[in-house]
Every structure is written in C-alpha cells, then in structure tokens.
Scaffold this motif. Sequence first.
Motif, short mmCIF file in Angstrom:
data_model
loop_
_atom_site.label_atom_id
_atom_site.label_comp_id
_atom_site.label_asym_id
_atom_site.label_seq_id
_atom_site.Cartn_x
_atom_site.Cartn_y
_atom_site.Cartn_z
N ASN A 55 38.12 6.59 42.23
CA ASN A 55 37.20 7.59 42.79
C ASN A 55 36.97 7.35 44.28
O ASN A 55 36.90 8.30 45.07
N HIS A 56 36.87 6.09 44.68
CA HIS A 56 36.67 5.75 46.08
C HIS A 56 37.88 6.20 46.91
O HIS A 56 37.72 6.73 48.02
N LEU A 57 39.09 5.98 46.38
CA LEU A 57 40.29 6.39 47.10
C LEU A 57 40.40 7.90 47.21
O LEU A 57 40.86 8.42 48.23
N LYS A 58 39.96 8.64 46.18
CA LYS A 58 39.98 10.11 46.24
C LYS A 58 39.03 10.63 47.30
O LYS A 58 39.34 11.56 48.03
N LYS A 61 40.40 9.65 51.31
CA LYS A 61 41.85 9.71 51.25
C LYS A 61 42.54 9.24 52.54
O LYS A 61 43.52 8.53 52.49
N GLY A 62 42.00 9.58 53.70
CA GLY A 62 42.66 9.23 54.95
C GLY A 62 42.15 7.94 55.58
O GLY A 62 42.67 7.49 56.59
N ASP A 63 41.12 7.34 55.01
CA ASP A 63 40.52 6.14 55.59
C ASP A 63 41.38 4.90 55.34
O ASP A 63 42.15 4.83 54.40
N LEU A 64 41.17 3.90 56.22
CA LEU A 64 41.85 2.62 56.07
C LEU A 64 41.14 1.81 54.99
O LEU A 64 39.92 1.69 55.00
N VAL A 65 41.89 1.27 54.04
CA VAL A 65 41.32 0.47 52.97
C VAL A 65 41.74 -0.98 53.16
O VAL A 65 42.93 -1.28 53.28
N VAL A 66 40.75 -1.88 53.23
CA VAL A 66 41.03 -3.31 53.43
C VAL A 66 40.69 -4.03 52.12
O VAL A 66 39.55 -3.98 51.66
N PRO A 67 41.67 -4.70 51.51
CA PRO A 67 41.38 -5.43 50.26
C PRO A 67 40.49 -6.65 50.54
O PRO A 67 40.60 -7.29 51.58
N VAL A 68 39.61 -6.95 49.60
CA VAL A 68 38.72 -8.09 49.72
C VAL A 68 39.06 -9.07 48.60
O VAL A 68 38.92 -8.73 47.42
N PRO A 69 39.52 -10.28 48.95
CA PRO A 69 39.82 -11.25 47.89
C PRO A 69 38.54 -11.75 47.23
O PRO A 69 37.52 -11.93 47.89
N VAL A 70 38.60 -11.93 45.92
CA VAL A 70 37.45 -12.40 45.15
C VAL A 70 37.81 -13.72 44.49
O VAL A 70 38.81 -13.80 43.77
N ALA A 71 37.02 -14.74 44.76
CA ALA A 71 37.26 -16.04 44.14
C ALA A 71 36.79 -16.01 42.69
O ALA A 71 35.67 -15.60 42.42
#
Length: 78
Positions: A55-58, A61-71
Amino acid sequence: MPLSLVKFRSTKVQPSQGRTLSVTIQELEQHTLHMMKLARSAIMGLSLAVYHQENHLKENKGDLVVPVPVAMKRRPEY
C-alpha cells in the motif's frame, strides 16, 4: 539431540553427562503448540508487513524508497 518420551516424569540430564533430554508427552505437546503459535504469529506479522509495504508503494509510486535493516534477536537454543 536425541529425544525420548517418558510417561510419568521428565528427566533432564546435565550437558556434561551427555546430550539427552527426556520430556513427557504433555511437555512435547506444550512445546509443539507454542512453536505453532509462534509460527502463526510470524506469518501474520509478515503478511501484514507485506500488505503495508504494498500500500505504501502504491501511494508513493514515484518517491525514492530506502530500505531500513532490522536487527533480529535470536532465541537461545535449548
């Protein structure tokens, strides 16, 4: 680790004496149900996270998505 079932009582052998752990049928059932509940919770949490991410990606759609690592914390072995 070998597993043996006993009818009336549980006997835990010290690690220095060997790597054997005896459990009752009731203890085995309790541990099995606990593990199944943990697995169910993990699957539900994962599906909710995927739903939220989709839902966030929909929406963005054009925004930059930065993955966040989770320990992840590991549960100690028995």
